[in-house]
Design an enzyme around this catalytic site. Sequence first.
Site, PDB file in Angstrom:
ATOM      1  N   ARG A  97       0.874  -1.193   0.166  1.00  0.00           N
ATOM      2  CA  ARG A  97       0.199  -0.043  -0.014  1.00  0.00           C
ATOM      3  C   ARG A  97       0.793   1.263  -0.173  1.00  0.00           C
ATOM      4  O   ARG A  97       0.316   2.147  -0.566  1.00  0.00           O
ATOM      5  CB  ARG A  97      -0.919   0.159   1.231  1.00  0.00           C
ATOM      6  CG  ARG A  97      -1.843   0.971   1.254  1.00  0.00           C
ATOM      7  CD  ARG A  97      -3.076   0.722   2.340  1.00  0.00           C
ATOM      8  NE  ARG A  97      -4.082   2.015   2.419  1.00  0.00           N
ATOM      9  CZ  ARG A  97      -4.414   2.472   3.395  1.00  0.00           C
ATOM     10  NH1 ARG A  97      -3.369   2.363   4.416  1.00  0.00           N
ATOM     11  NH2 ARG A  97      -5.041   3.387   3.453  1.00  0.00           N
ATOM     12  N   HIS A 101       0.371   4.445  -2.364  1.00  0.00           N
ATOM     13  CA  HIS A 101       0.023   5.720  -1.994  1.00  0.00           C
ATOM     14  C   HIS A 101       1.466   6.685  -2.325  1.00  0.00           C
ATOM     15  O   HIS A 101       1.154   8.018  -2.277  1.00  0.00           O
ATOM     16  CB  HIS A 101       0.002   5.739  -0.567  1.00  0.00           C
ATOM     17  CG  HIS A 101      -1.539   4.987  -0.007  1.00  0.00           C
ATOM     18  ND1 HIS A 101      -2.247   5.861   0.985  1.00  0.00           N
ATOM     19  CD2 HIS A 101      -2.172   4.016  -0.377  1.00  0.00           C
ATOM     20  CE1 HIS A 101      -3.569   5.236   0.864  1.00  0.00           C
ATOM     21  NE2 HIS A 101      -3.308   4.343   0.082  1.00  0.00           N
ATOM     22  N   ASN A 129      -4.111   9.034   4.708  1.00  0.00           N
ATOM     23  CA  ASN A 129      -2.933   8.201   5.121  1.00  0.00           C
ATOM     24  C   ASN A 129      -2.798   8.459   6.784  1.00  0.00           C
ATOM     25  O   ASN A 129      -2.099   7.605   7.312  1.00  0.00           O
ATOM     26  CB  ASN A 129      -1.696   9.214   4.677  1.00  0.00           C
ATOM     27  CG  ASN A 129      -1.346   8.813   3.157  1.00  0.00           C
ATOM     28  OD1 ASN A 129      -1.962   7.615   2.787  1.00  0.00           O
ATOM     29  ND2 ASN A 129      -0.522   9.553   2.572  1.00  0.00           N
ATOM     30  N   HIS A 228      -5.892  -6.078  -2.554  1.00  0.00           N
ATOM     31  CA  HIS A 228      -6.831  -6.135  -1.566  1.00  0.00           C
ATOM     32  C   HIS A 228      -7.119  -7.600  -0.953  1.00  0.00           C
ATOM     33  O   HIS A 228      -7.663  -7.718  -0.125  1.00  0.00           O
ATOM     34  CB  HIS A 228      -8.142  -5.288  -1.493  1.00  0.00           C
ATOM     35  CG  HIS A 228      -7.979  -3.958  -1.507  1.00  0.00           C
ATOM     36  ND1 HIS A 228      -9.010  -3.087  -1.448  1.00  0.00           N
ATOM     37  CD2 HIS A 228      -6.999  -2.912  -1.110  1.00  0.00           C
ATOM     38  CE1 HIS A 228      -8.489  -1.809  -1.496  1.00  0.00           C
ATOM     39  NE2 HIS A 228      -7.450  -1.939  -1.088  1.00  0.00           N
TER      40      HIS A 228
END
Length: 362
Positions: A97, A101, A129, A228
């Site tokens: 992740r 990001h 975040n 995911h």
Amino acid sequence: MASLPYTTLMLIALISSSTICFAFPGFSFGWGVGGGSGGGEGSFGSSGDEPFGGGQGYPGLFPEFYSLSCPQANDIVMSVLESAIAKDPRMAASLLRLHFHDCFVQGCDASVLLDDSAMFASEKNSGPNSNSIRGFEVIDEIKSKLEEACPETVSCADILALAARGSTVLSGGPNWELPLGRRDAMQASLNGANNNLPPPNSTIQNLITLFRRQGLDEVDLVSLSGAHSIGMARCTSFKQRLYNQDGNNQPDSTLETTYYNDLKTVCPQTGGDDNISPLDFESPARFDNTYFKLIMRGKGLLTSDQVLLTGNVEETMFLVKAFAEDDALFFDQFARAMVKMGNINPLIGYNGEVRKNCRMAN
């Protein structure tokens, strides 16, 4: 000659229209959970004629970037990852992740790792975040060991890319040839983090818009959503689906009933915002295509998961079904989408720097 089935034609059309080239499942790619030791970065390729992500290079990035300056770079990364993930299986998803990001905010430049400074506010403070992204200590450990072995050589941006791939592999997911050579940003963008990262309650059109902003299409969207397959989400990210999805104090009608009742025990209407639930409750620590199978059964955890099927966009609906039926197809497309995402606006050449400490500019 009999015509090809509609599903096959649809799949070929979808993948062909993407900006990446498709290799049919069954081609010998040699993915697996190996690759953590032996041979350095060059050993991380495929055993087939073309590795995952083949032909997707970005000018200035190439897999052999550290072959002379730090040939042991990937081995060091994998050694730290193996230990960290053994201690905390959630860490694999957290590091995957982090790369996502990072890349969605001013490109893959490790800006997400920068702490607050007198010059800028950290992206860590952004809505998507704050109290959410994690794994910084693992990145610090990798950087420290790389600085001992190869001072001022391996960028933090490349560490994020290597850690994302390694975490995927160690979780049972695909391996791919990874272009390297990114350099590190000297400032962060709090505004970019607030505006470019897809929220968990995104509609399908919002997801498509945010991905297209990064040069990613619907194939990339569904493929990368498959990350995911591993990891957890906080109650606050799916509470709306349980109690007030459309502003009418009713749950999301697309939630399967038993799953809905189970989630309510984890995520009460009042309080419990930091309680966590697996994004894929059947195999939460193993990277596979179960995530898509659960979406097919109305058991996607986040709105942004389930709308891939229920958002009435033919391309994403079709791909969810295709990936649910064929894990090899999903692995192939995920690897290719990861390479494509990793190529978003990298700093190369004399742009940026190679940080000595990933949390601050030199």
